[in-house]
Design a protein around this motif. Structure first.
Motif, PDB file in Angstrom:
ATOM      1  N   UNK A  26       0.799  -1.221   0.000  1.00 27.32           N
ATOM      2  CA  UNK A  26       0.000   0.000   0.000  1.00 27.32           C
ATOM      3  C   UNK A  26       0.832   1.271   0.000  1.00 27.32           C
ATOM      4  N   UNK A  27       2.145   1.158  -0.172  1.00 25.77           N
ATOM      5  CA  UNK A  27       3.024   2.317  -0.104  1.00 25.77           C
ATOM      6  C   UNK A  27       2.754   3.294  -1.248  1.00 25.77           C
ATOM      7  N   UNK A  45       3.309  11.610   8.671  1.00 24.78           N
ATOM      8  CA  UNK A  45       3.931  10.969   7.517  1.00 24.78           C
ATOM      9  C   UNK A  45       5.450  11.051   7.600  1.00 24.78           C
ATOM     10  N   UNK A  46       6.117  10.278   6.746  1.00 22.08           N
ATOM     11  CA  UNK A  46       7.576  10.290   6.652  1.00 22.08           C
ATOM     12  C   UNK A  46       7.965  11.216   5.506  1.00 22.08           C
ATOM     13  N   UNK A  60       7.132  12.582   0.408  1.00 23.63           N
ATOM     14  CA  UNK A  60       6.291  12.408   1.593  1.00 23.63           C
ATOM     15  C   UNK A  60       5.350  11.237   1.377  1.00 23.63           C
ATOM     16  N   UNK A  61       5.313  10.352   2.359  1.00 22.61           N
ATOM     17  CA  UNK A  61       4.421   9.199   2.274  1.00 22.61           C
ATOM     18  C   UNK A  61       2.967   9.650   2.345  1.00 22.61           C
ATOM     19  N   UNK A  62       2.088   8.784   1.875  1.00 20.38           N
ATOM     20  CA  UNK A  62       0.648   9.018   1.925  1.00 20.38           C
ATOM     21  C   UNK A  62       0.031   7.879   2.729  1.00 20.38           C
ATOM     22  N   UNK A  67       4.101  -1.496   8.130  1.00 21.01           N
ATOM     23  CA  UNK A  67       4.586  -2.511   7.197  1.00 21.01           C
ATOM     24  C   UNK A  67       5.279  -1.904   5.979  1.00 21.01           C
ATOM     25  N   UNK A  68       4.874  -0.702   5.596  1.00 20.25           N
ATOM     26  CA  UNK A  68       5.430  -0.080   4.395  1.00 20.25           C
ATOM     27  C   UNK A  68       6.632   0.825   4.676  1.00 20.25           C
TER      28      UNK A  68
END
Length: 103
Positions: A26-27, A45-46, A60-62, A67-68
């Protein structure tokens, strides 16, 4: 050895609005060109940063999940290869400092 497969969603009207998707997880990672985009980092977020061709990018992650989280760097490395800048150094903090963050 397993390899993740990444896909890229692009905005034909703005090349700085790419979104990296992992095919198998799901990343999702949004790409910002900091010289052209306002960027308000999310606390949940990262964010990672990198220079390519004289431009500073923010990644930037969403909706990141635990796990991702381990795949974020490999997705950014894939993107660096995609834009033909495989030696992109991935930075943990905005090298411009906090005074340059859009509010």
């Amino acid at each position: 050895m397993d390899y993740n497969v990444y896909l890229l969603a692009t905005d034909p009207n703005n090349p700085c609005r790419d979104v990296i998707h992992s095919r198998d997880t799901g990343l999702k990672i949004r790409v910002f060109c900091l010289s052209e985009d306002k960027f308000n980092p999310s606390d949940s977020e990262i964010q990672l940063y990198g220079y390519a061709f004289g431009k500073l990018y923010a990644f930037e992650t969403i909706n990141i999940t635990a796990d991702d989280a381990l795949d974020v760097v490999s997705a950014i490395q894939w993107y660096a290869d995609y834009i033909e800048y495989p030696d992109m150094e991935i930075l943990p903090e905005d090298p411009r400092g906090s005074q340059n963050i859009a509010m």
